[in-house]
Every structure is written in structure tokens, then in C-alpha cells.
Write a protein that holds these residues in place. Structure first.
Motif, PDB file in Angstrom:
ATOM      1  N   LEU A 129       0.857  -1.177   0.000  1.00  0.00           N
ATOM      2  CA  LEU A 129       0.000   0.000   0.000  1.00  0.00           C
ATOM      3  C   LEU A 129       0.894   1.227   0.000  1.00  0.00           C
ATOM      4  CD1 LEU A 129      -3.068   0.671   0.337  1.00  0.00           C
ATOM      5  CD2 LEU A 129      -2.672   0.747   2.770  1.00  0.00           C
ATOM      6  N   ASP A 130       0.594   2.202  -0.856  1.00  0.00           N
ATOM      7  CA  ASP A 130       1.419   3.406  -0.856  1.00  0.00           C
ATOM      8  C   ASP A 130       0.920   4.374   0.222  1.00  0.00           C
ATOM      9  OD1 ASP A 130      -0.891   4.420  -1.948  1.00  0.00           O
ATOM     10  OD2 ASP A 130       0.049   5.227  -3.746  1.00  0.00           O
ATOM     11  N   LEU A 131       1.655   5.464   0.406  1.00  0.00           N
ATOM     12  CA  LEU A 131       1.354   6.419   1.473  1.00  0.00           C
ATOM     13  C   LEU A 131      -0.021   7.045   1.291  1.00  0.00           C
ATOM     14  CD1 LEU A 131       2.474   7.834   3.990  1.00  0.00           C
ATOM     15  CD2 LEU A 131       3.383   9.601   2.481  1.00  0.00           C
ATOM     16  N   GLU A 132      -0.351   7.445   0.057  1.00  0.00           N
ATOM     17  CA  GLU A 132      -1.662   8.066  -0.193  1.00  0.00           C
ATOM     18  C   GLU A 132      -2.793   7.082   0.079  1.00  0.00           C
ATOM     19  OE1 GLU A 132      -1.872   9.920  -4.018  1.00  0.00           O
ATOM     20  OE2 GLU A 132      -0.032  11.044  -3.676  1.00  0.00           O
ATOM     21  N   GLY A 133      -2.613   5.841  -0.359  1.00  0.00           N
ATOM     22  CA  GLY A 133      -3.631   4.821  -0.120  1.00  0.00           C
ATOM     23  C   GLY A 133      -3.819   4.551   1.360  1.00  0.00           C
ATOM     24  N   ALA A 134      -2.701   4.486   2.089  1.00  0.00           N
ATOM     25  CA  ALA A 134      -2.777   4.255   3.538  1.00  0.00           C
ATOM     26  C   ALA A 134      -3.468   5.421   4.227  1.00  0.00           C
ATOM     27  CB  ALA A 134      -1.385   4.048   4.120  1.00  0.00           C
ATOM     28  N   LEU A 135      -3.150   6.623   3.776  1.00  0.00           N
ATOM     29  CA  LEU A 135      -3.759   7.807   4.364  1.00  0.00           C
ATOM     30  C   LEU A 135      -5.265   7.813   4.118  1.00  0.00           C
ATOM     31  CD1 LEU A 135      -3.048  10.316   5.929  1.00  0.00           C
ATOM     32  CD2 LEU A 135      -2.601  11.480   3.776  1.00  0.00           C
ATOM     33  N   GLU A 136      -5.677   7.476   2.909  1.00  0.00           N
ATOM     34  CA  GLU A 136      -7.109   7.418   2.583  1.00  0.00           C
ATOM     35  C   GLU A 136      -7.818   6.368   3.437  1.00  0.00           C
ATOM     36  OE1 GLU A 136     -10.579   8.555   0.893  1.00  0.00           O
ATOM     37  OE2 GLU A 136      -8.650   9.498   0.511  1.00  0.00           O
ATOM     38  N   LEU A 137      -7.207   5.195   3.552  1.00  0.00           N
ATOM     39  CA  LEU A 137      -7.805   4.148   4.387  1.00  0.00           C
ATOM     40  C   LEU A 137      -7.859   4.565   5.849  1.00  0.00           C
ATOM     41  CD1 LEU A 137      -6.293   0.913   2.855  1.00  0.00           C
ATOM     42  CD2 LEU A 137      -8.676   1.636   2.807  1.00  0.00           C
TER      43      LEU A 137
ATOM     44  N   LEU B 154      -5.777   1.908  16.429  1.00  0.00           N
ATOM     45  CA  LEU B 154      -6.530   1.271  15.345  1.00  0.00           C
ATOM     46  C   LEU B 154      -6.958  -0.150  15.719  1.00  0.00           C
ATOM     47  CD1 LEU B 154      -4.632   2.503  12.172  1.00  0.00           C
ATOM     48  CD2 LEU B 154      -6.957   3.066  12.857  1.00  0.00           C
ATOM     49  N   ARG B 155      -6.124  -0.844  16.495  1.00  0.00           N
ATOM     50  CA  ARG B 155      -6.523  -2.186  16.941  1.00  0.00           C
ATOM     51  C   ARG B 155      -7.773  -2.107  17.813  1.00  0.00           C
ATOM     52  NH1 ARG B 155      -1.034  -2.653  17.708  1.00  0.00           N
ATOM     53  NH2 ARG B 155      -0.049  -3.783  16.022  1.00  0.00           N
ATOM     54  N   ARG B 156      -7.818  -1.099  18.719  1.00  0.00           N
ATOM     55  CA  ARG B 156      -9.010  -0.930  19.561  1.00  0.00           C
ATOM     56  C   ARG B 156     -10.219  -0.536  18.720  1.00  0.00           C
ATOM     57  NH1 ARG B 156      -5.888   1.996  23.218  1.00  0.00           N
ATOM     58  NH2 ARG B 156      -7.111   3.866  22.836  1.00  0.00           N
ATOM     59  N   VAL B 157     -10.006   0.315  17.705  1.00  0.00           N
ATOM     60  CA  VAL B 157     -11.098   0.689  16.795  1.00  0.00           C
ATOM     61  C   VAL B 157     -11.602  -0.556  16.076  1.00  0.00           C
ATOM     62  CG1 VAL B 157     -11.610   1.912  14.632  1.00  0.00           C
ATOM     63  CG2 VAL B 157     -10.420   3.094  16.453  1.00  0.00           C
ATOM     64  N   GLY B 158     -10.684  -1.368  15.582  1.00  0.00           N
ATOM     65  CA  GLY B 158     -11.068  -2.602  14.896  1.00  0.00           C
ATOM     66  C   GLY B 158     -11.816  -3.549  15.811  1.00  0.00           C
ATOM     67  N   ASP B 159     -11.367  -3.672  17.072  1.00  0.00           N
ATOM     68  CA  ASP B 159     -12.048  -4.544  18.029  1.00  0.00           C
ATOM     69  C   ASP B 159     -13.448  -4.036  18.337  1.00  0.00           C
ATOM     70  OD1 ASP B 159      -9.814  -6.115  18.102  1.00  0.00           O
ATOM     71  OD2 ASP B 159      -9.041  -5.263  19.986  1.00  0.00           O
ATOM     72  N   SER B 160     -13.631  -2.721  18.393  1.00  0.00           N
ATOM     73  CA  SER B 160     -14.943  -2.170  18.740  1.00  0.00           C
ATOM     74  C   SER B 160     -15.900  -2.186  17.564  1.00  0.00           C
ATOM     75  CB  SER B 160     -14.797  -0.739  19.262  1.00  0.00           C
ATOM     76  OG  SER B 160     -14.405   0.119  18.212  1.00  0.00           O
TER      77      SER B 160
ATOM     78  N   THR C 287      -8.966  -1.283   8.583  1.00  0.00           N
ATOM     79  CA  THR C 287      -8.092  -1.176   9.749  1.00  0.00           C
ATOM     80  C   THR C 287      -6.889  -2.101   9.602  1.00  0.00           C
ATOM     81  OG1 THR C 287      -9.992  -0.623  11.120  1.00  0.00           O
ATOM     82  CG2 THR C 287      -8.018  -1.359  12.261  1.00  0.00           C
ATOM     83  N   GLU C 288      -7.128  -3.323   9.151  1.00  0.00           N
ATOM     84  CA  GLU C 288      -6.029  -4.271   8.987  1.00  0.00           C
ATOM     85  C   GLU C 288      -5.047  -3.813   7.902  1.00  0.00           C
ATOM     86  OE1 GLU C 288      -7.750  -8.120   8.368  1.00  0.00           O
ATOM     87  OE2 GLU C 288      -8.598  -8.181  10.393  1.00  0.00           O
ATOM     88  N   MET C 289      -5.561  -3.209   6.834  1.00  0.00           N
ATOM     89  CA  MET C 289      -4.667  -2.723   5.776  1.00  0.00           C
ATOM     90  C   MET C 289      -3.784  -1.588   6.292  1.00  0.00           C
ATOM     91  SD  MET C 289      -7.043  -2.876   2.365  1.00  0.00           S
ATOM     92  CE  MET C 289      -5.735  -2.372   1.254  1.00  0.00           C
ATOM     93  N   VAL C 290      -4.361  -0.686   7.084  1.00  0.00           N
ATOM     94  CA  VAL C 290      -3.558   0.403   7.641  1.00  0.00           C
ATOM     95  C   VAL C 290      -2.548  -0.158   8.636  1.00  0.00           C
ATOM     96  CG1 VAL C 290      -3.603   2.542   8.978  1.00  0.00           C
ATOM     97  CG2 VAL C 290      -5.344   2.144   7.255  1.00  0.00           C
TER      98      VAL C 290
END
Length: 160
Positions: free
Chosen positions: A6-14, A37-43, A57-60
Motif C-alpha cells: 500500500l502506498d502512502l496516499e492509499g494508507a492515508l485514505e484508508l 486502530l486495533r481498539r477501533v477494529g475490536d470495537s 483497519t487491517e490494511m492500515v
């Protein structure tokens, strides 16, 4: 160079999407972005769009920790996170500049609209005055024609 596929722009968008759609979770300032982000993903597991949110979340997280495993150093993850933060700040700065330009343009449009309304009112007054003067001239021409025809008929009656 792309990290974790994933490039920087893609990561930023995600990241934007993941944070915007996330369920509210308490933020701890000492946490890294990855742990937040792990807590966000868990919630978000029970949420309606949880699976899509989880994938984002996993991609970021993969982007933040491209060299996971024994060889990964905490400094590498921090460097990637800092790079993502700089990119986010740059995007925010550009958005703020664009918003300021839009605000200035809106102020200019409002001023132009105000001036246009004022000029429209002045033009209506001028047209009204022009119509009035035109009607007065027509009346004067009619009166003048009547006057001259009655004068000439008086002269012919007196001469004859």
C-alpha cells in the motif's frame, strides 16, 4: 516506495475512512496509532459495516508495521507512523488552504451579488425615469401638434 503493498496516499485514505467510520473509542495519548486502530477494529466487530471497517483497519495496520516479526524494530513502526502523520498534516494544511480560498471566493461572490442588486435597483430607477420622460415627450409633442393645428386654423379663419 509502497510499504506492505500500500502506498502512502492509499494508507492515508484508508486511515481517514477507518477513523471516520469507527465507533467511538477512548483515545489514550500515549498510544501509538497502531494500538488505537486495533481498539477501533475490536470495537467495530458488531457494527453494520464491521467487516469493511475491519479490512480497512487491517490494511492500515499492515502499512504501519510492514516488517512484522522478530526483525521488526519499534523504531521502524514509529518512523512509518511519523511519515503517515506528516502526510496527514500536509493534506490537512492543503484542505485548510482550499477552505480559506473558498471562503474568500464566497465573500467576493456575496459582495458581487450585493453590488449587482444595487446596480439592478439603480437601473430600474433609470428605466422608470426614461419611461416617464418618454411619456412626457409624447404628451408634449401631441400638445404641440394640437396647438399648432389650432393656431393655424385660427390664422386661416382670421385671414379669410
Amino acid at each position: 516506495a509502497p510499504l506492505g503493498g500500500l502506498d502512502l496516499e492509499g494508507a492515508l485514505e484508508l486511515l481517514w475512512e477507518a477513523l471516520l467510520e469507527s465507533c467511538p473509542v477512548e483515545v489514550c495519548l500515549s498510544d501509538s496509532l497502531a494500538s488505537h486502530l486495533r481498539r477501533v477494529g475490536d470495537s467495530s466487530h458488531g457494527a453494520r459495516s464491521g467487516s469493511l471497517q475491519q479490512v480497512r483497519t487491517e490494511m492500515v495496520l499492515d502499512f504501519l508495521q510492514p516488517h512484522s516479526g522478530a526483525a521488526a524494530s519499534p523504531g521502524q513502526a514509529a518512523a512509518v507512523e511519523a511519515r503517515l502523520l506528516r502526510a496527514a498534516k500536509a493534506v490537512i494544511r492543503k484542505e485548510q488552504q482550499a477552505a480559506e480560498k473558498a471562503r474568500v471566493a464566497m465573500a467576493q461572490l456575496r459582495e458581487a451579488d450585493r453590488m449587482l442588486c444595487r446596480h439592478g435597483a439603480e437601473l430600474r430607477e433609470e428605466l422608470h425615469l426614461c419611461a416617464q420622460l418618454s411619456a412626457q415627450k409624447r404628451c408634449w409633442d401631441c400638445l404641440k401638434a394640437l396647438w399648432s393645428s389650432s393656431s393655424s386654423s385660427r390664422h386661416s379663419a382670421v385671414s379669410g
